[in-house]
Design a protein around this motif. Structure first.
Motif, PDB file in Angstrom:
ATOM      1  N   VAL A 265      30.387  79.731  47.194  1.00 26.64           N
ATOM      2  CA  VAL A 265      32.407  80.361  47.290  1.00 26.64           C
ATOM      3  C   VAL A 265      31.391  80.490  45.267  1.00 26.64           C
ATOM      4  CG1 VAL A 265      33.811  81.017  46.017  1.00 26.64           C
ATOM      5  CG2 VAL A 265      34.179  79.463  47.642  1.00 26.64           C
TER       6      VAL A 265
ATOM      7  N   LEU B  75      32.309  72.035  47.805  1.00 26.37           N
ATOM      8  CA  LEU B  75      32.062  73.230  47.750  1.00 26.37           C
ATOM      9  C   LEU B  75      31.483  73.861  46.671  1.00 26.37           C
ATOM     10  CD1 LEU B  75      35.429  75.155  48.343  1.00 26.37           C
ATOM     11  CD2 LEU B  75      33.704  75.265  50.170  1.00 26.37           C
TER      12      LEU B  75
ATOM     13  N   THR C 242      38.435  77.325  38.166  1.00 30.40           N
ATOM     14  CA  THR C 242      38.316  75.151  37.943  1.00 30.40           C
ATOM     15  C   THR C 242      39.523  74.984  39.208  1.00 30.40           C
ATOM     16  OG1 THR C 242      37.882  75.168  36.120  1.00 30.40           O
ATOM     17  CG2 THR C 242      39.380  73.431  36.779  1.00 30.40           C
ATOM     18  N   GLY C 243      40.332  75.561  39.874  1.00 32.02           N
ATOM     19  CA  GLY C 243      41.128  75.121  40.538  1.00 32.02           C
ATOM     20  C   GLY C 243      40.285  74.615  41.446  1.00 32.02           C
ATOM     21  N   LEU C 244      39.570  75.874  42.153  1.00 25.25           N
ATOM     22  CA  LEU C 244      38.989  75.854  43.612  1.00 25.25           C
ATOM     23  C   LEU C 244      38.015  74.650  43.933  1.00 25.25           C
ATOM     24  CD1 LEU C 244      38.617  77.240  45.932  1.00 25.25           C
ATOM     25  CD2 LEU C 244      36.253  78.654  45.146  1.00 25.25           C
TER      26      LEU C 244
ATOM     27  N   LYS D 137      25.816  77.931  53.772  1.00 27.62           N
ATOM     28  CA  LYS D 137      26.255  79.746  52.718  1.00 27.62           C
ATOM     29  C   LYS D 137      27.740  79.837  52.522  1.00 27.62           C
ATOM     30  CE  LYS D 137      25.064  82.921  56.249  1.00 27.62           C
ATOM     31  NZ  LYS D 137      25.621  84.116  56.591  1.00 27.62           N
ATOM     32  N   GLU D 138      28.846  78.784  53.981  1.00 31.50           N
ATOM     33  CA  GLU D 138      29.256  78.973  53.903  1.00 31.50           C
ATOM     34  C   GLU D 138      30.171  77.923  52.806  1.00 31.50           C
ATOM     35  OE1 GLU D 138      27.891  78.046  56.575  1.00 31.50           O
ATOM     36  OE2 GLU D 138      28.931  76.256  57.417  1.00 31.50           O
ATOM     37  N   LYS D 139      29.496  77.157  52.601  1.00 31.20           N
ATOM     38  CA  LYS D 139      30.336  76.349  51.353  1.00 31.20           C
ATOM     39  C   LYS D 139      29.876  76.311  49.663  1.00 31.20           C
ATOM     40  CE  LYS D 139      30.583  71.847  53.649  1.00 31.20           C
ATOM     41  NZ  LYS D 139      31.987  71.348  53.782  1.00 31.20           N
TER      42      LYS D 139
ATOM     43  N   THR E  45      28.474  85.444  50.641  1.00 32.51           N
ATOM     44  CA  THR E  45      28.997  84.029  50.914  1.00 32.51           C
ATOM     45  C   THR E  45      30.518  83.960  50.820  1.00 32.51           C
ATOM     46  OG1 THR E  45      28.818  84.095  48.924  1.00 32.51           O
ATOM     47  CG2 THR E  45      26.669  83.292  49.373  1.00 32.51           C
ATOM     48  N   TYR E  46      31.339  82.765  50.293  1.00 32.19           N
ATOM     49  CA  TYR E  46      32.562  82.884  50.107  1.00 32.19           C
ATOM     50  C   TYR E  46      32.652  83.485  49.104  1.00 32.19           C
ATOM     51  CZ  TYR E  46      34.335  81.944  54.606  1.00 32.19           C
ATOM     52  OH  TYR E  46      34.663  81.035  55.848  1.00 32.19           O
ATOM     53  N   GLY E  47      33.573  85.005  48.346  1.00 28.39           N
ATOM     54  CA  GLY E  47      33.388  85.295  47.228  1.00 28.39           C
ATOM     55  C   GLY E  47      35.079  85.805  46.684  1.00 28.39           C
TER      56      GLY E  47
ATOM     57  N   THR F 175      37.810  71.875  41.924  1.00 22.48           N
ATOM     58  CA  THR F 175      38.744  70.249  42.360  1.00 22.48           C
ATOM     59  C   THR F 175      38.826  69.907  43.359  1.00 22.48           C
ATOM     60  OG1 THR F 175      39.081  71.088  39.494  1.00 22.48           O
ATOM     61  CG2 THR F 175      40.320  68.855  40.212  1.00 22.48           C
ATOM     62  N   SER F 176      40.184  71.353  44.346  1.00 16.98           N
ATOM     63  CA  SER F 176      40.800  70.724  44.747  1.00 16.98           C
ATOM     64  C   SER F 176      39.606  70.706  46.150  1.00 16.98           C
ATOM     65  CB  SER F 176      41.655  71.938  45.223  1.00 16.98           C
ATOM     66  OG  SER F 176      41.297  73.228  45.407  1.00 16.98           O
ATOM     67  N   ARG F 177      38.282  71.406  46.207  1.00 14.49           N
ATOM     68  CA  ARG F 177      37.469  71.361  46.875  1.00 14.49           C
ATOM     69  C   ARG F 177      35.994  71.070  46.605  1.00 14.49           C
ATOM     70  NH1 ARG F 177      38.417  74.829  51.697  1.00 14.49           N
ATOM     71  NH2 ARG F 177      35.705  73.788  52.126  1.00 14.49           N
TER      72      ARG F 177
END
Lengths: 615, 334
Positions: B53, B94, B85-87, B49-51, B70-72, B89-91
Motif C-alpha cells: 500500500v 501489509l 500508522t492506523g493502517l 502486490k496486493e499486500k 498496488t493499493y493506494g 498497526t491494524s494490518r
C-alpha cells in the motif's frame, strides 16, 4: 429503642466539597449501594475543569447529585432535598439550588474564619440566620473522623482528615438505609496496598454510620422502596462506559477488529481509557499525537478493513473535520464521537451543551453530507454506538455520534441486553471480479448506493483512492463538471436514503388529541420526559417526540411536526435543531433555549410547556 | 512474488507495478526517475502486490500512489504518516509505504512524521526533497535555504531550514538514509535496505524541481566528486578527504592522509555519529553523504500492539461480550 423510619418515594442528594475532598468517589459509592437496593436512579457529577483549585475556594467546589426513587425517573433532579456541604464554599455554591425545607448537613469543622473568608462570606451562615427555613444538621465531620482514627497506626493527621468523606458517606448510608457491605469491600480493594489507609477509611465510614444511629440530631431515618422496573438483570452505567461497550459490541457484531484513534480530551477521554482495558477483544487503542492523527489513523484502519473509530469533544472535532471530509470522498466507514461540552473554543470543558449539531452537519468544506446519530441517556449510549457503526459500515461513510458531558459522566441503571439480541451489522468486503473485468471501486450497490469496500491484501482489487473528485463508477480522478455535479448528488442521495433504514420518529401522544408537540434530541430526553409528565399530571395535553437520528431525519418527521398547532423545541443551544425543522418543514416551531452548561431542569421546561399549551 | 489462481508463483516485473493512470508530472521532473526506480525494484521485494500500500499526502510527489499498481491512498496534506500508522498497526501483514515531499512531510505533516518515527511504526517513508513547494507553484519550503527568494519571500527567506536527516535522527528514527533521484543504482540500493528494515525507515531523496527550483542539488547531482557514499565497515572518505570525529563529538573533515578516519557503522546504537554525518550536509564540507546513515533495531510499534493483544487474550481468553456486560455489581429485578 430504634428510631422511627419514614417512607419516601424519592430523594435527591447532592454531595459538595472541595475538588480534593473525594466527593465524586463518595457520590459513586452511594450510587452503587443505591443501585443494588433496586431503586431507579440518575446522577449528575458536576466538577471543575481544574484538577485542584485552591482549597476552600468557590471555583474549587466539586459536586455529585443523585436522584433515586421507588419509581422510574428520568433526570438527576432539579432541586436537591439534601445537601451535604463539606465547607463554606460548598454551601455557598449550592444553597441557591435548594428549596426551602431542604436538609443541609454541614461539616462545622470547616466553618472557620479562613474558609469563610475564602468563600467570601461576610459572616458565618451557621450563626447569622441565613439558613433559616432549612433543616440544618451541624456535624463536626473532620474532628469526628480524626477522633475515630486515633488508634490507626501509620497514617498522618492529614490522611486522617482526608477520610472525612467516608465519614459523611457512612452517615448518609445510615440516614437512607443503604447497605454497607459493598463500600467496605470497595475500601478493601481500592486501598489494599495501604492497609492503614483502608483501616482509616473503614473506621471513618463506620463512625459516620454510628453517629447517625446514636446522635439525637437525627431523630428519623428514611427508606425508599425499590422501583418497579422492567424485569431483568441490571447494572449501573455511565454514558462513556456504555459507548465503549457499544463499540466493542459493534466490533463483535460486525466481525471486524475495533481500532480507536483518540487524543485525550474532556469529557471523552474515559472512552479511550475504558477501551484500552479490553485488548482481549482485539481492540486496538491508539493514543495519537493530536486529534488529526487520531482521526487519520482511524480512517487508515478503516481502509485496511477495521471498524475505525475516533472519539473527541468539540475543539478536537474541529481539527478532525478535514479528515472527515476525506472519509466522505473515500466513502469508507468511520465513526466519529463528539462528546459535546460548552464552547466556543475551550469553553467550559466539564459542562454539557448541545452546541455542535450544526458543526457536525455543516462544518466541512464542499458539500459533504454525513449521517448524525444522537444518544439520549447514559444507558442508551450503548445502542447509539452500535447504530452509528451499523450505518457507517453499511453505507461506507463517516458517521457522527453526538453525546455530551452530562451523558458521559451521568449514570443510571441499565437493563443489560441479551447479546444474542444485538443486530448483525456485518458487511461483506468486495471480492475479486471475474477474470478480465476491471475492479470498479465506485460502482455502487443499487439499494444502498454504497461503493464496494475492497481491503488491501485482496488480489485483483488493487486500486487507488484519494480526496480528489472521483469519476463515477471508476473512481479515477475527474475534473469533469457534470461528473462533479453527479457525484455531489450521489453522495447526498446515499445519505438521504438512510432515512428508509432507520425507525420512524416515535410519537408519544397518549390521547391523540394534543395540540402542542415538544420535540427534542440528545440528553434533554430525561428533562423533557419529566417535564411532560408534570404537565400531563396537571391535566394538560401535550405530545412529545425525541430524535435519535439528526441526519437524515426519520422519514415521518415532517408529518409529525406538521400535525400539531404548536411545536416547542427545547435545546441547550440557541436553536440549532429549531433552524433545521423550520427550514425543512416550514413549521412555525418555537425554541426553548438555555445555554448554561447545565442540564435542563424539568420544572423550568414544565413551565415553558404549560405556557405554550395554555397560550 | 505473487501467485496465480492455482497457487503457482508468478514472477512479477516492473511492468506489473505500473497502473493504467497517465503519469502527469512536469517533463524533466525527478519524480519520474524515482517512480521508475521504485517500480523497478518492487519485484525484488518478493511481496505480493496486493499486500503493498502506498499512502501519500498532498503535493507533486504525493501523486505517486496513482501510478503504482498496488493499493493506494492519496490523502490530505501532511497526514499520510498518521493514516499509514492506523493502517500498518491494524494490518501488520501489509507492506506500507508513505511518500511525499519536503513541504508535505516537514511542514504541515512534521508532527506526524516525528511521531511515526519515534513510535517505530513499520512504515517505509520516502521524502522527496526538492527544497520548494511545487504543486502550489513555487513558495519556499521548510528545507529551502535562508535567503531563498521565492514568490512568498521576495526579499529572501528568513527561516532556518530543516535538515531532514537531523529531524529524523532527532526523532529516534531507527533507519535513516539518503539518495539522489537520478542515481538509479544507489537509489535502488537504499530503497532495498529501507524495505528490508523492520520498523520505520526514513529515506530522503534529493530531487530536482526543474520548474521552480532548478539546479538546487546540482553540486551533488551533477558533480559526482561531491558524493560521499557511506559504506558499512569502511572508512568515511571521498577523494583525498575523510571524516573524523572531533574532540567535541562533531564530524570534521580532514585530509585522508592524516588517518584516524571514522569507520562507518550504521548499526551503532548511539545516534550521535549518524547525526554528525547528517550535519555535514549543511556545513562547508563540499560533499554530501549518501547511503544508509543509521540502521538499528528497536521494538516495532505494530508488533508491540499485537503482542499486548495476544498477551491479554492469553491471560483472559478471547473477549466474552456477555461476561463484559455483566461484570461488576449487577442486580436482578423480577
Amino acid at each position: 429503642m430504634s428510631k422511627p423510619v419514614e417512607q419516601l418515594d424519592r430523594v435527591i442528594i447532592r454531595f459538595a466539597g472541595d475538588s480534593g475532598d473525594g466527593m465524586q468517589l463518595t457520590g459513586d459509592r452511594f450510587t452503587s449501594e443505591t443501585a443494588l437496593m433496586g431503586n431507579d436512579l440518575a446522577t449528575l457529577p458536576d466538577f471543575p475543569a481544574e484538577i485542584r483549585a485552591p482549597a476552600g475556594s468557590l471555583p474549587g467546589v466539586s459536586g455529585f447529585q443523585l436522584h433515586f426513587a421507588d419509581h422510574d425517573i428520568l433526570t438527576p433532579g432539579d432541586q436537591p432535598n439534601v445537601l451535604v456541604a463539606m465547607n463554606p464554599a460548598a454551601l455557598k455554591a449550592n444553597l441557591k439550588d435548594l428549596p426551602k425545607g431542604a436538609m443541609v448537613i454541614v461539616n462545622t469543622d470547616a466553618f472557620n474564619e479562613r474558609n469563610l473568608q475564602k468563600a467570601r462570606y461576610a459572616s458565618n451562615p451557621l450563626e447569622d440566620g441565613s439558613l433559616e427555613g432549612f433543616h440544618v444538621h451541624e456535624v463536626a465531620l473532620t474532628s469526628m473522623t480524626v477522633e475515630a482514627l486515633r488508634d490507626v497506626d501509620g497514617i498522618t493527621s492529614r490522611e486522617a482528615e482526608r477520610s472525612k468523606n467516608f465519614c459523611a458517606l457512612g452517615l448518609m448510608c445510615w440516614l437512607y438505609h443503604r447497605p454497607t457491605e459493598g463500600t467496605l469491600a470497595f475500601i478493601e480493594e481500592k486501598f489494599g496496598k495501604r492497609p492503614e489507609i483502608a483501616e482509616a477509611n473503614t473506621k471513618a465510614f463506620k463512625a459516620g454510620y454510628n453517629y447517625g444511629e446514636t446522635s439525637e440530631d437525627f431523630a428519623v431515618s428514611y427508606e425508599v422502596a425499590p422501583a418497579k422496573l422492567a424485569p431483568g438483570r441490571y447494572r449501573q452505567i455511565t454514558g462513556n462506559t456504555a459507548i465503549a461497550y457499544g463499540l466493542i459490541a459493534a466490533s463483535r457484531q460486525s466481525k471486524l477488529p475495533l481500532f480507536l484513534g483518540a487524543y485525550p480530551i474532556t469529557p471523552a477521554s474515559a472512552i479511550l481509557e475504558e477501551l484500552a482495558r479490553h485488548k482481549s477483544f482485539g481492540v486496538i487503542t491508539f493514543q495519537a499525537e493530536d486529534e488529526i492523527a487520531a482521526c487519520g489513523a482511524a480512517l487508515g484502519a478503516s481502509f485496511g478493513g477495521a471498524l475505525g473509530v475516533t472519539t473527541s469533544a468539540g475543539p478536537g472535532i474541529v481539527l478532525k473535520s478535514e479528515t472527515v471530509g476525506l472519509g466522505v470522498m473515500l466513502e469508507l466507514p468511520l465513526v466519529i464521537l463528539d462528546i459535546q461540552r460548552a464552547g466556543p473554543s475551550t469553553g467550559m470543558p466539564t459542562k454539557p451543551e448541545q452546541t455542535d449539531l450544526l458543526m457536525v452537519l455543516y462544518g466541512r468544506n464542499g458539500e459533504s453530507p454525513v449521517p448524525v446519530v444522537a444518544a439520549s441517556s447514559p444507558a442508551q449510549c450503548f445502542h447509539a454506538a452500535i447504530e452509528a457503526a451499523r450505518i457507517a459500515l453499511k453505507y461506507r461513510t463517516p458517521v457522527y455520534l453526538l453525546s455530551d458531558a452530562s451523558l458521559a459522566n451521568g449514570s443510571e441503571p441499565w437493563l443489560i441486553p441479551d447479546v444474542d439480541s444485538l443486530p448483525d451489522i456485518s458487511t461483506p468486503f468486495a471480492t475479486a471480479p471475474r477474470e478480465g473485468d476491471p475492479f470498479l471501486p465506485y460502482k455502487r450497490d443499487a439499494a444502498t448506493l454504497a461503493r464496494p469496500w475492497a481491503v488491501p491484501g485482496t488480489a485483483g482489487l488493487e486500486h487507488r483512492i484519494g480526496g480528489l473528485e472521483k469519476e463515477d463508477v471508476t473512481g479515477a480522478i475527474s475534473y469533469d463538471p457534470d461528473n462533479h455535479d453527479l457525484m455531489i448528488r450521489l453522495r447526498a442521495q446515499k445519505v438521504a436514503n438512510i432515512a428508509a433504514d432507520i425507525p420512524e420518529l416515535e410519537l408519544d401522544d397518549p390521547d391523540g388529541d394534543a395540540r402542542t408537540l415538544v420535540l427534542g434530541w440528545g440528553s434533554t430526553y430525561g428533562p423533557i420526559g419529566a417535564a411532560v409528565r408534570r404537565v400531563r399530571r396537571d391535566g394538560r395535553k401535550v405530545a412529545r417526540a425525541h430524535l435519535h437520528h439528526l441526519n437524515p431525519l426519520p422519514r415521518n418527521t415532517g408529518d409529525v411536526v406538521r400535525g400539531y398547532d404548536k411545536v416547542l423545541i427545547p435545546e441547550m443551544n440557541t436553536g440549532q435543531l429549531l433552524q433545521l425543522i423550520r427550514a425543512q418543514f416550514l413549521v412555525d416551531a418555537v425554541g426553548y433555549n438555555r445555554v448554561r452548561g447545565l442540564p435542563f431542569r424539568s420544572s423550568e421546561l414544565a413551565e415553558a410547556i404549560t405556557a405554550m399549551v395554555d397560550a | 512474488m505473487t501467485t496465480d489462481g492455482n497457487g503457482a508463483p508468478i514472477e512479477l516485473t516492473a511492468r506489473d507495478f505500473k497502473s493504467d493512470q497517465e503519469v502527469r508530472w512536469c517533463p524533466g521532473c525527478g519524480d519520474y526517475a524515482i517512480l521508475n526506480a521504485v517500480q523497478g525494484f518492487m519485484p525484488e521485494l518478493g511481496i505480493a502486490k496486493e499486500k503493498i500500500v502506498f499512502v501519500s499526502g498532498i503535493g507533486c510527489a504525493a501523486r505517486f500512489p496513482y501510478y503504482m499498481e498496488t493499493y493506494g491512498m492519496h490523502s490530505i496534506h501532511g497526514r499520510a504518516a498518521a493514516i499509514a500508522t492506523g493502517l500498518a498497526t491494524s494490518r501488520p501483514d501489509l507492506s506500507v509505504w508513505v511518500i511525499g515531499g519536503d513541504g508535505d512531510m516537514l511542514s504541515i505533516g512534521g508532527n506526524h512524521l516525528i511521531h511515526a518515527l519515534r513510535r517505530n511504526v513499520n512504515l517505509t517513508i520516502l521524502m522527496l526533497n526538492n527544497q520548494i513547494y511545487g504543486l502550489t507553484k513555487g513558495q519556499y519550503s521548510p528545507t529551502s535555504e535562508r535567503g531563498k527568494v521565492t514568490k512568498s519571500t521576495p526579499m529572501g527567506s528568513v527561516d532556518q531550514p530543516f535538515n531532514p536527516l537531523s529531524v529524523a535522527i532527532g526523532a529516534e528514527a531507527t533507519f535513516v538514509a539518503r539518495a539522489i533521484d537520478t542515481d538509479k543504482k544507489e537509489l535502488a540500493e537504499v530503497l532495498r535496505a529501507a524495505a528490508a528494515h523492520r520498523g520505520a525507515s526514513f529515506v530522503e531523496v534529493l530531487q530536482n524541481c526543474n520548474i521552480y527550483n532548478d539546479g538546487a542539488f546540482d553540486f551533488v547531482r551533477e558533480q559526482k566528486e561531491n558524493r560521499l557514499y557511506l559504506r558499512a565497515g569502511e572508512e568515511v572518505r571521498w577523494g583525498d578527504k575523510g571524516v573524523r570525529i572531533g574532540a567535541d563529538g562533531s564530524a570534521e573533515v580532514v585530509d585522508a592522509s592524516e588517518g584516524g578516519l571514522l569507520v562507518h557503522d550504521p548499526g551503532h546504537v548511539e545516534p550521535s555519529v549518524a547525526f554528525g554525518l547528517a550535519r555535514l550536509t549543511y556545513g562547508t564540507v563540499g560533499a554530501v553523504p549518501l547511503g544508509v546513515f543509521r540502521d538499528v533495531r528497536r521494538p516495532v510499534y505494530d508488533d508491540s500492539v499485537a503482542e499486548q493483544i495476544r498477551a491479554a487474550q492469553k491471560q483472559r481468553g478471547e473477549g466474552d461480550l456477555a461476561a463484559l456486560l455483566h461484570a461488576g455489581d449487577t442486580w436482578e429485578i423480577a
